[in-house]
Design a protein around this motif. Structure first.
Motif, PDB file in Angstrom:
ATOM      1  N   MET A 532      44.155  59.124  27.943  1.00 21.05           N
ATOM      2  CA  MET A 532      45.113  58.273  28.818  1.00 21.05           C
ATOM      3  C   MET A 532      44.388  57.163  29.631  1.00 21.05           C
ATOM      4  O   MET A 532      43.195  57.542  29.840  1.00 21.05           O
ATOM      5  CB  MET A 532      45.532  59.481  30.149  1.00 21.05           C
ATOM      6  N   ASP A 533      44.925  56.074  29.572  1.00 21.19           N
ATOM      7  CA  ASP A 533      44.264  54.946  30.050  1.00 21.19           C
ATOM      8  C   ASP A 533      45.145  54.339  31.145  1.00 21.19           C
ATOM      9  O   ASP A 533      46.374  54.012  30.763  1.00 21.19           O
ATOM     10  CB  ASP A 533      44.193  53.821  28.889  1.00 21.19           C
ATOM     11  N   LEU A 534      44.725  54.326  32.331  1.00 19.18           N
ATOM     12  CA  LEU A 534      45.632  53.718  33.254  1.00 19.18           C
ATOM     13  C   LEU A 534      46.047  52.038  32.989  1.00 19.18           C
ATOM     14  O   LEU A 534      44.999  51.435  32.661  1.00 19.18           O
ATOM     15  CB  LEU A 534      45.062  53.666  34.762  1.00 19.18           C
ATOM     16  N   ASP A 535      47.159  51.660  33.490  1.00 17.28           N
ATOM     17  CA  ASP A 535      47.510  50.182  33.317  1.00 17.28           C
ATOM     18  C   ASP A 535      47.537  49.637  34.584  1.00 17.28           C
ATOM     19  O   ASP A 535      47.838  50.173  35.590  1.00 17.28           O
ATOM     20  CB  ASP A 535      48.886  50.114  32.528  1.00 17.28           C
ATOM     21  N   GLN A 536      47.112  48.294  34.629  1.00 15.13           N
ATOM     22  CA  GLN A 536      47.003  47.744  35.779  1.00 15.13           C
ATOM     23  C   GLN A 536      46.154  48.123  37.033  1.00 15.13           C
ATOM     24  O   GLN A 536      46.091  47.693  37.991  1.00 15.13           O
ATOM     25  CB  GLN A 536      48.555  47.384  36.487  1.00 15.13           C
ATOM     26  N   PHE A 537      45.066  48.850  36.388  1.00 14.88           N
ATOM     27  CA  PHE A 537      43.929  49.390  37.447  1.00 14.88           C
ATOM     28  C   PHE A 537      43.256  48.119  37.711  1.00 14.88           C
ATOM     29  O   PHE A 537      42.790  48.123  38.913  1.00 14.88           O
ATOM     30  CB  PHE A 537      43.330  50.472  36.661  1.00 14.88           C
ATOM     31  N   LYS A 538      42.959  47.391  36.849  1.00 14.22           N
ATOM     32  CA  LYS A 538      41.756  46.140  37.021  1.00 14.22           C
ATOM     33  C   LYS A 538      42.486  45.388  38.143  1.00 14.22           C
ATOM     34  O   LYS A 538      41.901  44.771  38.884  1.00 14.22           O
ATOM     35  CB  LYS A 538      41.725  45.248  35.697  1.00 14.22           C
ATOM     36  N   VAL A 539      43.989  45.222  38.387  1.00 13.09           N
ATOM     37  CA  VAL A 539      44.561  44.315  39.333  1.00 13.09           C
ATOM     38  C   VAL A 539      44.132  44.874  40.740  1.00 13.09           C
ATOM     39  O   VAL A 539      43.834  44.204  41.540  1.00 13.09           O
ATOM     40  CB  VAL A 539      46.054  44.676  39.192  1.00 13.09           C
ATOM     41  N   VAL A 540      44.295  46.219  40.866  1.00 14.38           N
ATOM     42  CA  VAL A 540      43.870  46.843  42.101  1.00 14.38           C
ATOM     43  C   VAL A 540      42.444  46.635  42.422  1.00 14.38           C
ATOM     44  O   VAL A 540      41.877  46.451  43.765  1.00 14.38           O
ATOM     45  CB  VAL A 540      44.009  48.586  42.131  1.00 14.38           C
ATOM     46  N   ASN A 541      41.575  46.868  41.418  1.00 12.88           N
ATOM     47  CA  ASN A 541      39.968  46.428  41.825  1.00 12.88           C
ATOM     48  C   ASN A 541      40.148  44.884  42.058  1.00 12.88           C
ATOM     49  O   ASN A 541      38.937  44.614  43.230  1.00 12.88           O
ATOM     50  CB  ASN A 541      39.124  46.761  40.436  1.00 12.88           C
ATOM     51  N   ASP A 542      40.483  44.086  41.273  1.00 11.60           N
ATOM     52  CA  ASP A 542      40.154  42.733  41.563  1.00 11.60           C
ATOM     53  C   ASP A 542      40.767  42.332  43.024  1.00 11.60           C
ATOM     54  O   ASP A 542      40.424  41.278  43.440  1.00 11.60           O
ATOM     55  CB  ASP A 542      40.849  41.873  40.449  1.00 11.60           C
ATOM     56  N   THR A 543      41.800  42.931  43.396  1.00 12.94           N
ATOM     57  CA  THR A 543      42.506  42.536  44.567  1.00 12.94           C
ATOM     58  C   THR A 543      41.910  43.032  45.550  1.00 12.94           C
ATOM     59  O   THR A 543      41.647  42.215  46.768  1.00 12.94           O
ATOM     60  CB  THR A 543      43.991  42.852  44.606  1.00 12.94           C
ATOM     61  N   CYS A 544      41.760  44.409  45.554  1.00 18.34           N
ATOM     62  CA  CYS A 544      41.172  45.013  46.964  1.00 18.34           C
ATOM     63  C   CYS A 544      39.900  45.594  46.749  1.00 18.34           C
ATOM     64  O   CYS A 544      39.165  46.201  47.946  1.00 18.34           O
ATOM     65  CB  CYS A 544      42.158  46.055  47.249  1.00 18.34           C
ATOM     66  N   GLY A 545      39.092  45.381  45.857  1.00 20.09           N
ATOM     67  CA  GLY A 545      37.753  45.726  45.600  1.00 20.09           C
ATOM     68  C   GLY A 545      37.600  47.354  45.255  1.00 20.09           C
ATOM     69  O   GLY A 545      38.628  47.734  44.886  1.00 20.09           O
ATOM     70  N   HIS A 546      36.379  47.640  44.670  1.00 13.89           N
ATOM     71  CA  HIS A 546      35.787  48.938  43.945  1.00 13.89           C
ATOM     72  C   HIS A 546      36.265  50.033  44.989  1.00 13.89           C
ATOM     73  O   HIS A 546      36.715  51.045  44.413  1.00 13.89           O
ATOM     74  CB  HIS A 546      34.543  48.812  43.477  1.00 13.89           C
ATOM     75  N   PRO A 547      36.276  50.191  46.125  1.00 14.45           N
ATOM     76  CA  PRO A 547      36.389  51.100  47.034  1.00 14.45           C
ATOM     77  C   PRO A 547      37.841  51.365  46.802  1.00 14.45           C
ATOM     78  O   PRO A 547      38.376  52.737  46.769  1.00 14.45           O
ATOM     79  CB  PRO A 547      36.390  50.790  48.612  1.00 14.45           C
ATOM     80  N   ALA A 548      38.720  50.538  46.813  1.00 15.41           N
ATOM     81  CA  ALA A 548      40.347  50.892  46.612  1.00 15.41           C
ATOM     82  C   ALA A 548      40.439  51.251  45.299  1.00 15.41           C
ATOM     83  O   ALA A 548      41.225  52.370  45.091  1.00 15.41           O
ATOM     84  CB  ALA A 548      40.965  49.343  46.600  1.00 15.41           C
ATOM     85  N   GLY A 549      39.519  51.010  44.219  1.00 15.69           N
ATOM     86  CA  GLY A 549      39.791  51.469  42.734  1.00 15.69           C
ATOM     87  C   GLY A 549      39.480  52.790  42.924  1.00 15.69           C
ATOM     88  O   GLY A 549      40.065  53.825  42.409  1.00 15.69           O
ATOM     89  N   ASP A 550      38.263  53.220  43.724  1.00 15.24           N
ATOM     90  CA  ASP A 550      37.979  54.441  43.571  1.00 15.24           C
ATOM     91  C   ASP A 550      38.859  55.543  44.269  1.00 15.24           C
ATOM     92  O   ASP A 550      39.075  56.838  43.837  1.00 15.24           O
ATOM     93  CB  ASP A 550      36.433  54.596  44.365  1.00 15.24           C
ATOM     94  N   GLU A 551      39.624  55.051  45.371  1.00 14.37           N
ATOM     95  CA  GLU A 551      40.359  55.688  46.134  1.00 14.37           C
ATOM     96  C   GLU A 551      41.757  55.979  45.054  1.00 14.37           C
ATOM     97  O   GLU A 551      42.113  57.187  45.138  1.00 14.37           O
ATOM     98  CB  GLU A 551      40.906  55.151  47.304  1.00 14.37           C
TER      99      GLU A 551
END
Length: 919
Positions: A532-551
C-alpha cells in the motif's frame, strides 16, 4: 657441657657398665643352685637397676646445676652418692642372703670377686677416680666383714678382707695414674679451648662469606688436628681472600678513623672505582647524600654494631645514584676494642627498580580493580574466595573480610534468569581442574546476600597459574547487565518495529512473509499480501511540514489496524508505504478486504491547523499459495501491482495475476534496474556525440554537439549490441538511478575532454543531459564543481541540458543549481521546450543560454502552419530574452530551410549529422 667430655671418659663408662653386667651374670651363674631362682631374679633386677643408676649418675648429662660439681676425676655429689649406694647394695646383699637362707653362701660364691669387679668398674668408669673407688669399696666390704666377724666366720672375713685390700691396693697404685690423667685432662681442656677459638674464627669467616654469597655457598674449614690449626687458618684466610676477589658483591673494611682499609675488586663493577683508587677514601664520601651516611652510621650504632639488609643510595663514579643493600658489623681486636667495621654491599638497583615497578603495578592493579565497573573475585585451588573488589562486594553483599576463605558458591548465589528458583552452577571444574577459560553459558541472576536485590549478570572466568603453569586458583569477572538486558529487549523491539507508528517494520514484515510462504508451500494455508502506497501524502508534508505528515501516518495506522483481524499483520515498510499480511485468507476475500481498506482511507479526513486534507491509497495485492515463490519475487510482484494501481489513476486496487501484462511490464523495468546497476559498475555504457550546427554558418565556426548515452549489450551482433536510451531510462527514472548514470556520463565526458584528443580538441561547446533527479540534488552540484576542478576543463565548454519536468518539479533548487554553475562559466539549455505544459514564465524565472525546441514541433515545421507559428512564437520570445534556439529532430533539408526562414539559430538531427562514438 657434654661436648667437653673426653672420648676416653665415655669409653670408661662403657667399660664400667660391662663389668657391672658381667658381675651380675657371674652371681646368677654360680649362686643359682643355692639361691632360689625367683629371689635371684629379684636380686639381679635390683642390682641391675642400682648399677644403671650409678652409670647414669656418672654421665655428663646428669651433672647439672648445683649438684654437678667439677667434672672429671673429682666427680659430682650425685656420682659419689650413687657409688656409696652401690657399695651398700653389693655389701648388704650377700649378708641378707646368708641371713635369709641360713647358709654361708658368701664364702662359697663369687660375691667377693663380684665386688672387686664392680669396684674396678666404678674405678674405671669414673676415669680412675680413687675417691669414688673408696666410696664404693668401704661400704661394699666392711659390711660383710662385720657380719662374718660377728658370726666368727673366719674364711668369709678373710675373703672379704682380701677383696677390700685388693681394692685399696688398686686405689694406692692408681694415684700416680690419677695425677697423670689429671695432667692429661688439663692439656685436653686447653686444646679444646684453643680448638674452640679457632672454630669460632672459622665460623665468623664462614658467616661473613654466607652473608656475601647470593647462593649462600658454604665454605667449611675443618680443623682436625691441633698441629694443623694454624695452617688451616692461613688456608682459610687465603680462601676468603680468593672468594672476596671473585664474588660479585663488594666486601669492605672501614678503619676506626672512618676510611676504607680494604675493599674487594667488585667495587669497580658496582661503583666504577678501582681498588687502589678507593682505598684510604672516607667511607662517607661513597654515599649519595650526607643524610644517607648518617642514617647508616646511626643504624649501625643503634643495632649494637650489626645491621642487615640496610638499603641506601651510593654515588657511582660517573655521578649517578645506585641502590645497595649493606650487611655490616663492628670489627674488634683481641682485647675487644672496636677497630672499625666490615661488611658486604650488593647492588640492588635493578631489584629496587623492579620492586618499585612491581609496587606500582600492584597499586595500579588494585586501583584498576577498584575502579572498573565489573565485579572481580579470585579463589584458591579449593574454590574458596581469596579476593573481592568493591563492585563484587556491593553486588554480592559480602565484604572481603567476611567472604575470604568462604566457598565461592556461598558468596555467589546464582539463579537461572528464566527461573530464579533454579540454581546455576559455576564452571569451576573448567577453571581449576582442566585449567581452561570458560564463560557462564546460561543467563543468570546474582542474588545479594540479604536477598534485598538481584542483578542479571554475564560472567567469564579463567584459571590462575604460577610460573610453572600450575593452576593455583581462579579469577572471574562479572558485570551487571540488568540495564543492558532491558536495553537489548528495547532494541530488539525497536529493530522490529517502526518508531513512529508502533507497527512492525520492513525487516520483521519480510520475516513474517517468509514464514507465510513456507506455510503455503507446505500446503497448510493460503495467504495474501498487500503493498500500500498513500496518495497525496507529499501534499500534506509540503503544505504543513513533516510534523503534520507524521501525525497523518499515525492516524492512518490506527485506522488500518482497526479494520484488520487480530491475526492479520500490518507493517510500515517505509515513508508512506504499508504492508498487510492476511494469514489464512484466500485471494477472493483478500481483494474485498483491500477495497475496504482503500475506501476507509478515501473516507478519512485529516485536519491540521484548519487545513482539511483528503488522501487515497494505491494497493497492490498478491496471493501467497503453494507455488514455489520466494520473498524477493513476491515483494517485486506486490510493488509492481501497487505501481500499476498508481498508473491506473491512483486510489485503486490491483491484483497481481500470472497473465497480467502490466505486471510483466513492471517486472521488465525491475530487471532493467539490475542491468543498469551492473552497467555502471562494469562500464557497459558508451557515449556518442551528435553535432549541433548553426543554421547560418557565420554564427559559430567551432564544433558544438551533444553527448548521447547508449548501453552496450554483451549479446548479439555489433549492430544489435547498442541499446537505445528509451529502453532503459524509464526504469532508471522510476527506481531513482538517474543520478548514478549522470555521474558516470559526467566523469567520462570531462576526462575525455581533458585528454584533449583529436576528437575533442575542436569542441567549443559540449552539451550534457542532466535528469530532474540530479538537478534537484545539491550533492550533484558539488560533484560537478569538484570534477571540473579535478579535470581542469574550461567550464565555458560545458552546456548542461535540463528538461521542463526537472524545472517544474522544483523551481527553487533548479534555480540554485543553474545559477551556481553559470557563475563559474557553464551554460544551460532548456530541453524539450514546448512538449509539456510549459509557459514562457519559466524562461523569465530561469536563466539559461539555449532553448531546445521539442521534436514534436520541428518534425512538420516545413508543412504545418500551426507548427510554424508555434516555432516562430517561441523563437521570438527566446531571442527577446537574449537566448539562442536549437531545433531538435532536423531530419531533412526542407526542415532546415524552414527553420532558417524562422530565424532559428541551431539545428540538430540526422540531416545535420548522425551520432558517432565519442569515447
Amino acid at each position: 657441657m657434654a661436648s667437653e667430655v673426653p672420648n676416653t671418659r665415655k669409653g670408661f663408662l662403657l667399660l664400667e657398665t660391662g663389668l657391672h653386667l658381667l658381675a651380675i651374670a657371674l652371681v646368677y651363674t654360680i649362686q643359682s643352685s643355692v639361691i632360689p631362682l625367683q629371689d635371684l631374679y629379684k636380686l639381679t633386677g635390683f642390682l641391675t637397676a642400682v648399677s644403671a643408676l650409678r652409670v647414669l649418675s656418672a654421665m655428663p648429662e646428669s651433672n647439672k646445676g648445683a649438684i654437678s660439681g667439677a667434672y672429671g676425676h673429682q666427680g659430682g655429689i650425685l656420682e659419689y652418692l650413687c657409688a656409696v649406694l652401690l657399695g651398700l647394695v653389693w655389701g648388704a646383699v650377700p649378708t641378707a642372703l646368708e641371713y635369709t637362707l641360713g647358709a654361708n653362701i658368701s664364702t662359697q660364691s663369687i660375691f667377693p670377686l663380684a665386688v672387686i669387679a664392680v669396684g674396678l668398674g666404678v674405678f674405671t668408669g669414673s676415669a680412675l677416680n680413687t675417691r669414688l673407688l673408696m666410696a664404693f669399696a668401704f661400704p661394699a666390704c666392711l659390711l660383710p666383714i662385720a657380719w662374718h666377724a660377728q658370726l666368727q666366720q673366719i674364711p668369709a672375713v678373710t675373703s672379704w678382707s682380701l677383696a677390700l685390700l685388693a681394692l685399696l691396693a688398686v686405689a694406692q697404685a692408681s694415684r700416680g695414674i690419677e695425677a697423670l690423667i689429671e695432667r692429661f685432662l688439663q692439656i685436653s681442656r686447653g686444646n679444646t679451648d684453643l680448638v674452640k677459638n679457632l672454630a669460632q674464627t672459622r665460623d665468623e669467616a664462614l658467616a661473613a662469606q654466607a652473608e656475601a654469597e647470593t647462593a649462600n655457598q658454604a665454605l667449611q674449614l675443618e680443623i682436625a688436628e691441633r698441629e694443623k690449626a694454624e695452617q688451616k687458618i692461613i688456608a682459610s684466610e687465603r680462601e676468603l681472600s680468593r672468594i672476596l676477589d671473585d664474588m660479585m658483591d663488594t666486601y669492605f673494611q672501614v678503619a676506626a678513623d672512618g676510611k676504607i682499609a680494604r675493599v674487594s675488586p667488585s667495587v669497580e663493577i658496582m661503583l666504577g672505582y678501582e681498588v687502589d683508587d678507593i682505598k684510604g677514601r672516607p667511607w662517607n664520601d661513597l654515599f649519595a647524600t650526607r643524610q644517607a651516611a648518617d642514617s647508616f652510621r646511626n643504624r649501625l650504632e643503634s643495632a649494637f654494631g650489626v645491621i642487615q639488609n640496610h638499603e641506601v643510595r651510593l654515588l657511582h663514579r660517573d655521578g649517578r645514584e645506585i641502590w645497595v643493600s649493606i650487611n655490616a658489623h663492628y670489627r674488634q681486636d683481641a682485647r675487644g676494642n672496636t677497630e672499625g667495621f666490615e661488611g658486604v654491599a650488593r647492588d640492588t638497583t635493578e631489584a629496587r627498580l623492579a620492586k618499585d615497578n612491581l609496587f606500582r603495578e600492584k597499586e595500579l592493579w588494585q586501583v584498576t580493580l577498584e575502579s572498573i565497573a565489573d565485579g572481580v573475585i579470585t579463589t584458591d585451588l579449593a574454590g574458596h574466595v581469596s579476593y573481592l573488589n568493591s563492585v563484587a562486594e556491593h553486588m554480592t553483599g559480602w565484604s572481603i573480610d567476611e567472604a575470604r576463605k568462604q566457598p565461592l558458591k556461598d558468596v555467589m548465589q546464582l539463579g537461572n534468569e528464566a527461573d530464579p528458583g533454579e540454581p546455576v552452577e559455576l564452571p569451576m571444574e573448567e577453571w581449576l581442574e582442566k585449567g581452561k577459560k570458560a564463560d557462564l553459558q546460561e543467563p543468570a541472576i546474582l542474588f545479594r546476600r540479604d536477598r534485598a536485590s538481584e542483578s542479571a549478570i554475564e560472567l567469564s572466568g579463567a584459571p590462575i597459574k604460577n610460573l610453572n603453569a600450575e593452576v593455583i586458583g581462579s579469577v572471574m569477572v562479572f558485570h551487571d547487565v540488568t540495564k543492558l538486558r532491558a536495553l537489548a529487549m528495547q532494541l530488539a523491539y525497536q529493530a522490529t518495529h517502526d518508531a513512529l507508528t508502533g507497527l512492525i517494520n520492513r525487516v520483521e514484515f519480510d520475516t513474517r512473509v517468509e514464514q507465510a510462504i513456507h506455510s503455503a508451500n507446505r500446503g497448510e494455508k493460503q495467504h495474501a499480501m498487500f503493498y500500500m502506497d498513500l496518495d497525496q501524502f507529499k501534499v500534506v508534508n509540503d503544505t504543513c511540514g513533516h510534523p503534520a505528515g507524521d501525525e497523518l501516518l499515525k492516524q492512518i495506522s490506527g485506522q488500518l489496524r482497526s479494520a484488520l483481524r487480530e491475526s492479520d499483520l500490518l507493517a510500515r515498510l517505509g515513508g508512506d508505504e504499508f504492508g498487510v499480511l492476511l494469514v489464512g485468507c484466500p485471494l477472493t476475500i483478500a481483494e474485498g478486504i483491500a477495497d475496504k481498506l482503500r475506501q476507509l482511507v478515501e473516507d478519512f479526513r485529516f485536519v491540521w491547523e484548519e487545513n482539511l486534507f483528503r488522501i487515497g491509497v494505491s494497493i497492490g495485492v498478491v496471493p501467497i499459495n503453494s507455488t514455489e515463490t520466494d520473498l524477493t519475487e513476491l515483494m517485486r510482484a506486490a510493488d509492481s501491482a501497487c505501481y500499476v494501481a498508481k498508473e491506473n489513476g491512483r486510489n485503486q486496487v490491483h491484483v497481481s495475476r500470472p497473465d497480467d501484462a502490466k505486471i510483466a511490464e513492471q517486472h521488465g523495468q525491475m530487471q532493467w534496474m539490475q542491468r543498469i546497476q551492473r552497467a555502471v559498475e562494469e562500464d557497459e555504457f558508451t557515449l556518442h556525440f551528435q553535432p549541433i550546427k548553426a543554421i547560418e554558418g557565420s554564427l559559430e565556426e567551432r564544433v558544438h554537439g551533444e553527448v548521447l548515452l547508449r548501453m552496450v549489450d554483451d549479446k548479439g551482433t555489433d549492430a544489435e549490441r547498442i541499446i537505445a536510451p528509451l529502453a532503459f531510462l524509464p526504469a532508471a527514472e522510476r527506481y531513482h538511478l538517474m543520478p548514478i548514470i549522470d555521474r558516470w556520463v559526467l566523469k567520462k565526458t570531462l576526462h575525455h575532454l581533458a585528454n584533449n584528443t583529436a576528437t575533442t580538441r575542436h569542441i567549443a561547446t559540449c552539451s550534457i543531459n542532466l535528469s530532474g533527479q540530479s538537478v534537484s540534488d545539491l550533492k550533484m552540484l558539488n560533484f560537478i564543481t569538484e570534477l571540473i576542478t579535478e579535470t581542469d576543463v574550461d567550464p565555458r565548454r560545458l552546456c548542461f541540458e535540463i528538461t521542463e519536468s526537472a524545472v517544474i518539479a522544483n523551481m527553487d533548487i533548479a534555480g540554485q543549481f543553474v545559477n551556481r554553475l553559470r557563475s563559474i562559466g557553464c551554460r544551460f539549455a532548456l530541453d524539450d521546450f514546448g512538449s509539456g505544459l510549459s509557459t514562457f514564465d519559466y524562461l523569465k524565472r530561469l536563466q539559461v543560454d539555449y532553448v531546445k525546441l521539442d521534436g514534436v514541433l520541428v518534425r512538420d515545421v516545413a508543412t504545418n502552419r500551426v507548427s510554424q507559428a508555434m516555432v516562430h512564437a517561441i523563437n521570438y520570445v527566446v531571442h527577446v530574452m537574449g537566448m539562442k534556439s536549437i531545433a531538435e529532430y532536423v531530419e531533412s533539408d526542407e526542415i532546415t530551410e524552414a527553420l532558417r526562414k524562422l530565424s532559428v539559430d541551431y539545428a540538430q538531427g540526422y540531416a545535420i549529422g548522425k551520432p558517432e562514438p565519442f569515447c
